[in-house]
Design a protein around this motif. Structure first.
Motif, short mmCIF file in Angstrom:
data_model
loop_
_atom_site.label_atom_id
_atom_site.label_comp_id
_atom_site.label_asym_id
_atom_site.label_seq_id
_atom_site.Cartn_x
_atom_site.Cartn_y
_atom_site.Cartn_z
N GLY A 214 0.79 -1.21 0.00
CA GLY A 214 0.00 0.00 0.00
C GLY A 214 0.83 1.27 0.00
N THR A 215 0.13 2.39 0.23
CA THR A 215 0.78 3.69 0.25
C THR A 215 1.37 3.95 1.64
OG1 THR A 215 -1.28 4.79 0.89
CG2 THR A 215 -0.87 4.54 -1.45
N ARG A 216 1.80 5.18 1.84
CA ARG A 216 2.42 5.53 3.11
C ARG A 216 1.40 5.55 4.25
NH1 ARG A 216 6.00 11.07 4.02
NH2 ARG A 216 7.18 10.31 5.83
N PHE A 217 0.12 5.76 3.93
CA PHE A 217 -0.92 5.88 4.94
C PHE A 217 -2.01 4.84 4.70
CE2 PHE A 217 0.54 9.97 3.25
CZ PHE A 217 1.28 10.46 4.31
N GLY A 218 -2.59 4.33 5.76
CA GLY A 218 -3.68 3.37 5.61
C GLY A 218 -4.06 2.76 6.95
N ALA A 219 -4.94 1.77 6.88
CA ALA A 219 -5.42 1.08 8.08
C ALA A 219 -5.65 -0.38 7.77
CB ALA A 219 -6.70 1.73 8.60
N TRP A 220 -5.39 -1.23 8.77
CA TRP A 220 -5.72 -2.66 8.67
C TRP A 220 -6.13 -3.12 10.06
CZ3 TRP A 220 -2.72 -7.13 10.31
CH2 TRP A 220 -1.61 -6.81 11.09
N MET A 221 -7.01 -4.12 10.13
CA MET A 221 -7.58 -4.46 11.43
C MET A 221 -8.22 -5.84 11.42
SD MET A 221 -10.44 -1.71 10.55
CE MET A 221 -9.30 -1.14 9.29
N THR A 222 -8.44 -6.38 12.61
CA THR A 222 -9.27 -7.57 12.82
C THR A 222 -10.37 -7.20 13.80
OG1 THR A 222 -7.86 -8.37 14.62
CG2 THR A 222 -7.35 -9.15 12.38
N ASP A 223 -11.38 -8.07 13.92
CA ASP A 223 -12.53 -7.79 14.78
C ASP A 223 -12.26 -8.31 16.19
OD1 ASP A 223 -14.98 -7.50 16.01
OD2 ASP A 223 -16.13 -8.28 14.33
N PRO A 224 -12.17 -7.43 17.20
CA PRO A 224 -11.88 -7.91 18.57
C PRO A 224 -13.01 -8.72 19.18
CG PRO A 224 -12.42 -5.57 18.58
CD PRO A 224 -12.30 -5.97 17.15
N GLN A 416 9.85 1.53 13.87
CA GLN A 416 10.85 0.95 12.97
C GLN A 416 10.93 1.64 11.62
OE1 GLN A 416 10.55 -3.28 12.65
NE2 GLN A 416 12.18 -3.48 11.16
N TYR A 417 9.77 2.05 11.07
CA TYR A 417 9.77 2.63 9.72
C TYR A 417 9.50 4.13 9.75
CZ TYR A 417 9.58 -2.33 8.72
OH TYR A 417 9.85 -3.68 8.68
N PHE A 418 9.56 4.76 10.92
CA PHE A 418 9.69 6.21 11.10
C PHE A 418 8.45 7.05 10.80
CE2 PHE A 418 13.79 4.49 9.45
CZ PHE A 418 14.42 4.38 10.67
N HIS A 419 7.30 6.45 10.50
CA HIS A 419 6.12 7.28 10.26
C HIS A 419 4.86 6.46 10.49
CE1 HIS A 419 3.12 9.82 8.37
NE2 HIS A 419 4.01 10.80 8.27
N ILE A 420 4.24 6.64 11.67
CA ILE A 420 3.04 5.90 12.01
C ILE A 420 1.81 6.74 11.68
CG2 ILE A 420 1.67 4.97 13.92
CD1 ILE A 420 4.21 4.05 15.23
N SER A 421 0.89 6.17 10.90
CA SER A 421 -0.34 6.89 10.55
C SER A 421 -1.58 6.17 11.06
CB SER A 421 -0.44 7.06 9.02
OG SER A 421 -0.44 5.80 8.37
N MET A 422 -1.41 5.09 11.80
CA MET A 422 -2.54 4.38 12.40
C MET A 422 -2.01 3.51 13.53
SD MET A 422 -3.60 0.82 11.78
CE MET A 422 -4.92 -0.10 12.54
N LEU A 423 -2.65 3.59 14.71
CA LEU A 423 -2.22 2.81 15.87
C LEU A 423 -3.45 2.50 16.70
CD1 LEU A 423 0.32 1.70 17.32
CD2 LEU A 423 0.36 3.82 18.65
N ASP A 424 -3.91 1.22 16.69
CA ASP A 424 -5.14 0.83 17.37
C ASP A 424 -4.94 -0.43 18.19
OD1 ASP A 424 -6.99 2.82 16.81
OD2 ASP A 424 -7.48 1.99 14.84
N TYR A 425 -5.58 -0.47 19.33
CA TYR A 425 -5.50 -1.62 20.24
C TYR A 425 -6.58 -2.63 19.91
CZ TYR A 425 -5.83 -4.20 24.69
OH TYR A 425 -5.88 -5.17 25.66
N TYR A 433 -2.22 -2.77 16.57
CA TYR A 433 -2.09 -2.83 15.11
C TYR A 433 -1.63 -1.46 14.62
CZ TYR A 433 -4.44 -7.36 14.65
OH TYR A 433 -4.76 -8.70 14.70
N ALA A 434 -0.64 -1.44 13.73
CA ALA A 434 -0.10 -0.16 13.26
C ALA A 434 0.15 -0.20 11.76
CB ALA A 434 1.18 0.18 14.01
N TRP A 435 -0.01 0.98 11.14
CA TRP A 435 0.40 1.19 9.74
C TRP A 435 1.61 2.11 9.80
CZ3 TRP A 435 -2.74 -0.31 5.33
CH2 TRP A 435 -2.22 0.07 4.09
N ASN A 436 2.77 1.55 9.50
CA ASN A 436 4.03 2.26 9.69
C ASN A 436 4.73 2.46 8.36
OD1 ASN A 436 6.46 3.29 10.62
ND2 ASN A 436 6.61 1.87 12.34
N ASN A 437 4.41 3.61 7.71
CA ASN A 437 5.08 3.99 6.47
C ASN A 437 5.00 2.89 5.40
OD1 ASN A 437 6.43 5.77 4.87
ND2 ASN A 437 8.36 5.69 5.98
N GLY A 438 3.78 2.40 5.16
CA GLY A 438 3.58 1.37 4.15
C GLY A 438 3.87 -0.04 4.63
#
Length: 457
Positions: A214-224, A416-425, A433-438
């Motif tokens: 993917g791109t530099r920004f985005g989101a991915w997740m599972t259902d808690p 690790q990849y220097f740019h977090i655009s999503m961080l969810d528990y 879960y994190a999206w870290n610079n692609g």
């Protein structure tokens, strides 16, 4: 070889013509040509002569030579016999190799259907091990290392004992009985977990990189709230101008890129702070402060509601921007929305949300500027805020909705990849879960728990 040369030396006469290529020397009387060699132009280089056989028939050295020749012939015959035996043993080894491959196939079959064929397969495996035992003498014939052969014998004996033990275990317990024992153990474990109060964040470890896409920004997740057997993954690339959500049946499918289903949402989203909760997707509608609830099973919008006074479209985003004004999240206590308002001077506001109606149940105003926050997430009713989305980030601020109080903390984590655009528990996974610079990564968290007593309310 030295003995043979010592016998031949006085009997053979070597005449070398390498230095005199034009010379021609014939054998002396009573001698015969034994062997000769020529160069590429046909010129004679050397000639070996030996006495005529009739002249040496009674000589003692001649008899010794004949005896040596007979020994050489006997050795040649022995080598031929050894070669035939080697070919036979090689075929035997190939047969053993095929049987070993068959063992691997049997192990796979045992994994596929343990209940119906486990007992039968283990007996077959035991028989196969007995067939492998004749391989040891073959290896010994090749004069292999004695210690290695001894180790191989010991491994076969150990494996036979293990197989026998497993077979006896299968005979002692019926499969259904074993399954019930597992269920009872699981119930006791869950009962023990139920005695733990909600935890406090103590440590973050990792991350583990699951995929790079993917791109530099985005989101991915599972259902808690999904069952333990439901490991579907949802993937939403970019922070705006898109409606496409990709679903994967398992994490392995996600890593392999095997999409099980694709959804086209009725409205575009803003930001990257979406969640999947109890089978529905919750996200911020494009260019609005409206939260949308979209159900994957029906493919319809079940609810949508505006967050009163909430800023949107980069009015109060996180430090990285990306229309991250409204952050929808979930933890052990339910569903939440984190945002900022003019009424709270652009500081973070926390609202607990009814997941069915999207109605705000209760709100807490903090004194932490939303624009100074790198990212945030909820664990057990406490909002944790990072001081940056770049390298050197750490969890810096914690606000407890239980006590309506805050504290400054210092919990570092590896960006690790220097740019977090999503961080969810994710409460089910006890992970971030994190999206870290692609890169799609997971952080493990360590929580401090208190055991509930009978006096606790």
């Amino acid at each position: 070889m030295r003995v043979l040369l010592s016998v031949l030396y006085p009997l053979l006469s070597l005449t070398v013509f390498g230095l005199y290529p034009s010379m021609t020397i014939g054998p002396k009387e009573g001698w015969q040509v034994y062997s000769s060699a020529q160069d590429a132009d046909g010129r004679c280089i050397c000639t070996v002569v030996a006495p005529e056989q009739s002249l040496c028939s009674r000589d003692a050295k001649s008899r010794q030579l004949r005896q040596l020749l007979e020994k050489v012939q006997n050795m040649s015959q022995s080598i031929e016999v050894l070669n035939l035996r080697t070919q036979r043993d090689f075929q035997y080894v190939i047969k053993m190799e095929n049987q070993m491959k068959g063992l691997r196939t049997k192990f796979r079959q045992v994994e596929d259907d343990r209940k119906s064929i486990m007992a039968k397969n283990f007996q077959e495996l035991k028989d196969k091990m007995d067939e492998l035992k004749p391989l040891i003498p073959v290896l010994e014939q090749y004069k292999m290392d004695a210690a290695l052969i001894s180790q191989f014998k010991e491994e076969i004996r150990n494996l036979s004992v293990v197989l026998t033990g497993i077979q006896e275990e299968i005979g002692a317990y019926d499969y259904d009985e074993l399954y019930q024992r597992v269920l009872r153990l699981d119930t006791r474990l869950r009962s023990c977990m139920g005695k733990l109060t909600c935890g406090k964040l103590m440590k973050i470890t990792g991350p583990v990189t699951i995929k790079t896409s993917g791109t530099r920004f985005g989101a991915w997740m599972t259902d808690p709230l999904a069952t333990t057997r439901n490991n579907r993954v949802w993937y939403m690339d970019s922070y705006t101008n898109s409606k496409i959500v990709r679903e994967y049946k398992t994490t392995d499918d996600f890593v392999s890129g095997v999409v099980s289903q694709t959804y086209s949402l009725p409205f575009k989203w803003e930001g990257t702070n979406h969640i999947v909760y109890n089978g529905s997707l919750y996200y911020n509608k494009y260019q609005s402060n409206i939260i949308v609830k979209y159900n994957f099973e029906t493919g319809t919008v079940l609810a949508q509601r505006a967050l009163e006074f909430a800023g949107f479209h980069n009015m109060y985003p996180y430090t990285w921007g990306g229309y991250s004004d409204i952050d929808v999240m979930a933890d052990e206590l339910g569903m939440w929305a984190v945002y900022a308002t003019n009424q709270n001077a652009g500081n973070v506001v926390i609202s607990q949300i009814d997941p069915d109606t999207l109605q705000v149940l209760k709100t807490w105003n903090t004194e932490y500027s939303k624009r100074n926050a790198g990212e945030s997430f909820m664990i057990c009713g406490t909002l944790y805020i990072t001081n940056s989305h770049l390298s050197g980030a750490k969890v810096y601020y914690a606000y407890s909705t239980k006590t309506s109080s805050y504290e400054y903390i210092d919990i570092p984590f590896h960006n690790q990849y220097f740019h977090i655009s999503m961080l969810d528990y994710n409460a089910r996974e006890r992970a971030l879960y994190a999206w870290n610079n692609g890169h799609q990564v997971i952080f493990n968290v360590t929580l401090f728990h208190v055991i509930k007593t009978e006096d606790d309310s």
